[in-house]
Design a protein around this motif. Structure first.
Motif, PDB file in Angstrom:
ATOM      1  N   GLY A 199       0.921  -1.182  -0.264  1.00  6.75           N
ATOM      2  CA  GLY A 199       0.097   0.449  -0.059  1.00  6.75           C
ATOM      3  C   GLY A 199       0.862   0.907  -0.068  1.00  6.75           C
ATOM      4  O   GLY A 199       0.431   1.891   0.043  1.00  6.75           O
ATOM      5  N   GLN A 200       2.127   1.161   0.369  1.00  8.04           N
ATOM      6  CA  GLN A 200       2.987   2.399   0.287  1.00  8.04           C
ATOM      7  C   GLN A 200       4.322   1.952  -0.761  1.00  8.04           C
ATOM      8  O   GLN A 200       4.452   1.434  -1.821  1.00  8.04           O
ATOM      9  N   SER A 201       4.232   3.212  -1.470  1.00 13.67           N
ATOM     10  CA  SER A 201       5.222   3.490  -2.863  1.00 13.67           C
ATOM     11  C   SER A 201       6.190   4.313  -2.721  1.00 13.67           C
ATOM     12  O   SER A 201       5.935   5.026  -1.197  1.00 13.67           O
ATOM     13  N   ALA A 202       7.380   4.783  -2.889  1.00 10.99           N
ATOM     14  CA  ALA A 202       8.244   5.611  -3.043  1.00 10.99           C
ATOM     15  C   ALA A 202       9.160   6.142  -4.132  1.00 10.99           C
ATOM     16  O   ALA A 202       8.742   5.785  -4.793  1.00 10.99           O
ATOM     17  N   PHE A 203       9.531   7.195  -3.526  1.00 11.46           N
ATOM     18  CA  PHE A 203      10.525   7.937  -5.047  1.00 11.46           C
ATOM     19  C   PHE A 203      11.796   7.532  -4.039  1.00 11.46           C
ATOM     20  O   PHE A 203      11.742   8.623  -2.853  1.00 11.46           O
ATOM     21  N   ARG A 204      12.613   7.569  -4.879  1.00 17.93           N
ATOM     22  CA  ARG A 204      14.461   7.664  -4.583  1.00 17.93           C
ATOM     23  C   ARG A 204      14.895   8.748  -5.540  1.00 17.93           C
ATOM     24  O   ARG A 204      14.473   8.755  -6.087  1.00 17.93           O
ATOM     25  N   GLY A 205      15.706   8.929  -4.703  1.00 15.69           N
ATOM     26  CA  GLY A 205      16.526   9.786  -5.821  1.00 15.69           C
ATOM     27  C   GLY A 205      18.420  10.641  -4.394  1.00 15.69           C
ATOM     28  O   GLY A 205      18.084  10.517  -3.294  1.00 15.69           O
ATOM     29  N   LEU A 206      19.266  10.699  -5.025  1.00 14.06           N
ATOM     30  CA  LEU A 206      20.110  11.075  -4.767  1.00 14.06           C
ATOM     31  C   LEU A 206      20.600  12.365  -4.459  1.00 14.06           C
ATOM     32  O   LEU A 206      20.778  12.184  -5.119  1.00 14.06           O
ATOM     33  N   VAL A 207      20.793  13.148  -3.971  1.00 18.11           N
ATOM     34  CA  VAL A 207      21.228  14.652  -4.030  1.00 18.11           C
ATOM     35  C   VAL A 207      22.836  15.272  -3.669  1.00 18.11           C
ATOM     36  O   VAL A 207      23.020  14.558  -2.504  1.00 18.11           O
ATOM     37  N   PRO A 208      23.792  15.618  -4.988  1.00 20.11           N
ATOM     38  CA  PRO A 208      24.727  16.043  -4.407  1.00 20.11           C
ATOM     39  C   PRO A 208      24.689  17.554  -2.807  1.00 20.11           C
ATOM     40  O   PRO A 208      24.087  18.169  -3.155  1.00 20.11           O
ATOM     41  N   ARG A 209      25.078  16.651  -2.317  1.00 24.72           N
ATOM     42  CA  ARG A 209      25.615  17.844  -0.970  1.00 24.72           C
ATOM     43  C   ARG A 209      25.859  19.259  -1.736  1.00 24.72           C
ATOM     44  O   ARG A 209      24.222  20.088  -0.934  1.00 24.72           O
ATOM     45  N   GLU A 210      26.095  19.816  -2.666  1.00 29.06           N
ATOM     46  CA  GLU A 210      26.661  20.996  -2.798  1.00 29.06           C
ATOM     47  C   GLU A 210      25.212  21.460  -3.854  1.00 29.06           C
ATOM     48  O   GLU A 210      24.798  23.102  -3.498  1.00 29.06           O
ATOM     49  N   LYS A 211      24.501  20.941  -4.195  1.00 28.70           N
ATOM     50  CA  LYS A 211      22.863  20.966  -4.621  1.00 28.70           C
ATOM     51  C   LYS A 211      22.657  21.872  -3.714  1.00 28.70           C
ATOM     52  O   LYS A 211      21.226  22.536  -4.246  1.00 28.70           O
ATOM     53  N   LEU A 212      22.556  20.905  -2.785  1.00 28.06           N
ATOM     54  CA  LEU A 212      21.656  21.518  -1.793  1.00 28.06           C
ATOM     55  C   LEU A 212      22.029  22.637  -0.968  1.00 28.06           C
ATOM     56  O   LEU A 212      20.996  23.299  -0.479  1.00 28.06           O
ATOM     57  N   ALA A 213      23.020  22.334  -0.464  1.00 26.89           N
ATOM     58  CA  ALA A 213      23.213  23.222   0.408  1.00 26.89           C
ATOM     59  C   ALA A 213      23.286  24.413   0.201  1.00 26.89           C
ATOM     60  O   ALA A 213      23.537  25.769   0.144  1.00 26.89           O
ATOM     61  N   ALA A 214      23.561  24.922  -1.781  1.00 30.51           N
ATOM     62  CA  ALA A 214      23.267  26.096  -3.103  1.00 30.51           C
ATOM     63  C   ALA A 214      21.997  26.477  -2.114  1.00 30.51           C
ATOM     64  O   ALA A 214      21.995  28.176  -1.822  1.00 30.51           O
ATOM     65  N   LEU A 215      21.060  25.733  -2.321  1.00 29.83           N
ATOM     66  CA  LEU A 215      19.609  26.244  -1.966  1.00 29.83           C
ATOM     67  C   LEU A 215      19.432  26.302  -0.615  1.00 29.83           C
ATOM     68  O   LEU A 215      18.388  27.300  -0.287  1.00 29.83           O
ATOM     69  N   TYR A 216      19.735  25.490   0.492  1.00 28.20           N
ATOM     70  CA  TYR A 216      19.817  25.978   1.759  1.00 28.20           C
ATOM     71  C   TYR A 216      20.663  25.489   2.691  1.00 28.20           C
ATOM     72  O   TYR A 216      20.786  23.757   3.059  1.00 28.20           O
ATOM     73  N   PRO A 217      21.333  26.456   2.886  1.00 30.67           N
ATOM     74  CA  PRO A 217      22.955  26.033   3.553  1.00 30.67           C
ATOM     75  C   PRO A 217      22.677  25.285   4.763  1.00 30.67           C
ATOM     76  O   PRO A 217      23.410  24.318   5.252  1.00 30.67           O
ATOM     77  N   ASP A 218      21.812  25.783   5.416  1.00 28.63           N
ATOM     78  CA  ASP A 218      21.448  24.948   6.910  1.00 28.63           C
ATOM     79  C   ASP A 218      20.738  24.106   6.900  1.00 28.63           C
ATOM     80  O   ASP A 218      20.387  23.362   8.239  1.00 28.63           O
ATOM     81  N   HIS A 219      20.732  22.856   5.668  1.00 22.54           N
ATOM     82  CA  HIS A 219      19.607  21.968   5.969  1.00 22.54           C
ATOM     83  C   HIS A 219      20.273  21.272   6.862  1.00 22.54           C
ATOM     84  O   HIS A 219      21.076  20.600   6.102  1.00 22.54           O
ATOM     85  N   ARG A 220      18.894  20.197   7.325  1.00 18.51           N
ATOM     86  CA  ARG A 220      20.019  19.162   8.234  1.00 18.51           C
ATOM     87  C   ARG A 220      19.657  18.643   7.864  1.00 18.51           C
ATOM     88  O   ARG A 220      20.817  17.932   8.210  1.00 18.51           O
TER      89      ARG A 220
END
Ligand code: FAD
Length: 462
Positions: A199-220
């Motif tokens: 009954g559950q489904s998922a999206f999976r993906g890998l995010v490079p650190r710098e891409k996330l940090a550029a948008l959201y530097p303090d992301h936990r």
């Protein structure tokens, strides 16, 4: 009584994943065995990036003489210091190490996809016959180990035999799935439909650190593993590869009742992996915190074609073994990923089965039957239970569990959650994550129990 005196025991392992390779490694001292390992693929492949291992798993690495090399490769000196502390491994590293420890007497046959197997007893003698898609048929196996994963072909034979033992064929012949069916009917149906959609489904993906940090530097997610929970949805994020990559898995439930949907493995109605537009994914989490929505956006930028993966598990099997065939790993208890327990449970099965075989003097078919009966007694209740906990954990994260009442959650979503509500949630999470401790004892104790059962069996109890 069929005796093997004067010749080697012929054993086949079907499937060269983590379970099959660990089992082969556990048979390293068995020079009385002729061992064939059949793998459908053209080479050994690692599915997925990382796996979680627990103290029980590390005790197996130690017993197989793999732990020091593994520590060297992962450059970590303190695996699982506490009872319930996991260690993340790179899957390819584990696979490589197991391959380097394949015993010399193990012949590997790539490109051999099993299509059917059967036990026979006729004028040729008795044994197990294997048919492969490439046209090869081999017989005369004294013991076959099914390590062929979620869509196991070997499992079909085990199910068919257990069905014939209990004579249920006629009663389930015309049964069709309905959400209102009783547990017993559902269980009967599972004999024909062994793979379940949770009954559950998922999206999976890998995010490079710098891409996330550029948008959201303090992301936990840059620093720590986090599980974001909401009604019928949850998002799991954790840094891997020394923090250079963030692994994001966004789950959602599309089954209101939580009832399992029967997956017809060959039918057109199966929930299949399917591609969806990026917007559709983000729109599925309306009102969630910016840090989740931004993370999903970055994740989706990374994915050329976002794909929905249905989360599957199995209808619990009544038995993991017949008199000559044993199942291990995902073939016996493929589970949802919420406890990070699939790979290490496969490793445990494989090591326990391999150890029971190598510690026993298998001189007759009765000896094999005894070893498989003991293996089944040790592993079937454990495997089925951990598969159930994994599914319940997924429901708990999404407030679809009976342990957490929905109205309390709606209240805490609208208002701040009270300390009492949070404490209830924490206790529930701790309960499920205590499974490595609850999973009763050590591998050594399991094997001692197995040895005692074998000794009793020699006296005629089995
Ligand atoms: C994307 C992903 C991420 C995961 N992450 C985790 C995690 O973090 N932690 C964790 O504990 N578990 C995780 N799991 C689950 C874990 O991978 C499995 O529980 C584990 O690999 C089971 O090992 P196995 O050897 O039983 O089966 P598999 O790894 O599935 O291996 C089965 C092998 O059999 C072969 N095979 C299949 N059919 C046939 C056939 N008919 N004939 C011959 N060969 C055949 C396959 O090619 C394969 O090599 C994850 C699974 C996936 C898919």
């Amino acid at each position: 009584m069929h005796s093997f005196s004067g010749r080697k025991l012929r054993v086949a392992i079907v499937g060269g994943g983590i379970g099959g390779l660990t089992c082969a490694a556990a048979l390293k001292d068995c020079d009385n065995i002729e061992l064939d390992l059949f793998e459908a693929a053209a080479k050994f492949i690692a599915i997925g990036a990382g796996i979680v291992t627990w103290p029980r798993t590390w005790s197996i690495f130690e017993a197989l003489g793999l732990n020091e090399e593994m520590l060297e490769r992962i450059k970590r000196m303190d695996p699982c210091e506490e009872d319930a502390t996991p260690t993340n491994l790179h899957r390819q590293q584990l696979l490589d190490l197991l391959l380097e420890h394949l015993p010399f007497h193990c012949q590997v046959h790539f490109g051999h996809r099993l299509v059917s197997c059967r036990e026979y007893e006729d004028r040729r003698g008795c044994g197990v016959e294997l048919h492969f898609r490439n046209g090869v048929t081999l017989d005369g196996y004294d013991l076959v180990i099914g390590a062929d994963g979620l869509k196991s072909v070997v499992r079909q034979t085990v199910i068919a035999q257990s069905r014939s033992w209990t004579g249920l064929d006629a009663s389930v012949k015309d049964l069709e799935f309905s959400p209102n069916m009783t547990k017993e009917e559902h269980c009967h149906l599972g004999r024909r439909h062994d793979i379940l959609y949770t009954g559950q489904s998922a999206f999976r993906g890998l995010v490079p650190r710098e891409k996330l940090a550029a948008l959201y530097p303090d992301h936990r997610a840059l620093r720590t593993s986090t599980i974001y929970c909401g009604k019928s949805k949850h998002v799991v994020v954790y840094p891997i590869s020394n923090g250079e990559i963030v692994n994001v898995v966004a789950f959602f439930s599309d089954s209101q009742s939580g009832s399992p949907v029967i997956l017809e493995t060959t039918g057109s109605s199966s929930p299949q992996n399917k591609q969806v537009p990026t917007d559709a994914v983000v729109n599925m989490y309306p009102g969630w915190e910016d840090e989740v929505v931004d993370l999903l956006k970055v994740q989706l930028q990374m994915l050329e074609k976002p794909t929905i993966w249905p989360i599957l598990d199995l209808n619990p099997l009544e038995t993991y073994a017949t008199s000559r065939i044993a199942l291990l790993g995902d073939a016996s208890h493929s589970m949802s990923p919420h406890l990070g327990a699939g790979a290490c449970t496969a490793i445990e099965d494989a090591y326990i089965l391999g150890s029971l075989i190598s510690r026993s003097k298998l001189n007759t078919i009765i000896d094999i039957k005894r070893v498989l009966a003991v293996y089944n007694t040790l592993r079937q209740p454990y495997g089925n239970e951990i598969m159930r906990w994994a599914r319940e954990m997924g429901e708990f994260y999404e407030f679809d569990s009976q342990d957490i009442q929905v109205d309390e959650i709606v209240d805490s979503l609208v208002n701040e959650a009270t300390e009492e509500q949070m404490s209830k949630f924490r206790k529930g999470t701790e309960k499920y994550w205590s499974w490595p401790v609850r999973a009763a004892g050590t591998i050594g104790e399991d094997l001692r129990r197995g040895q005692e059962m074998l000794n009793e069996a020699k006296l005629g109890a089995l």
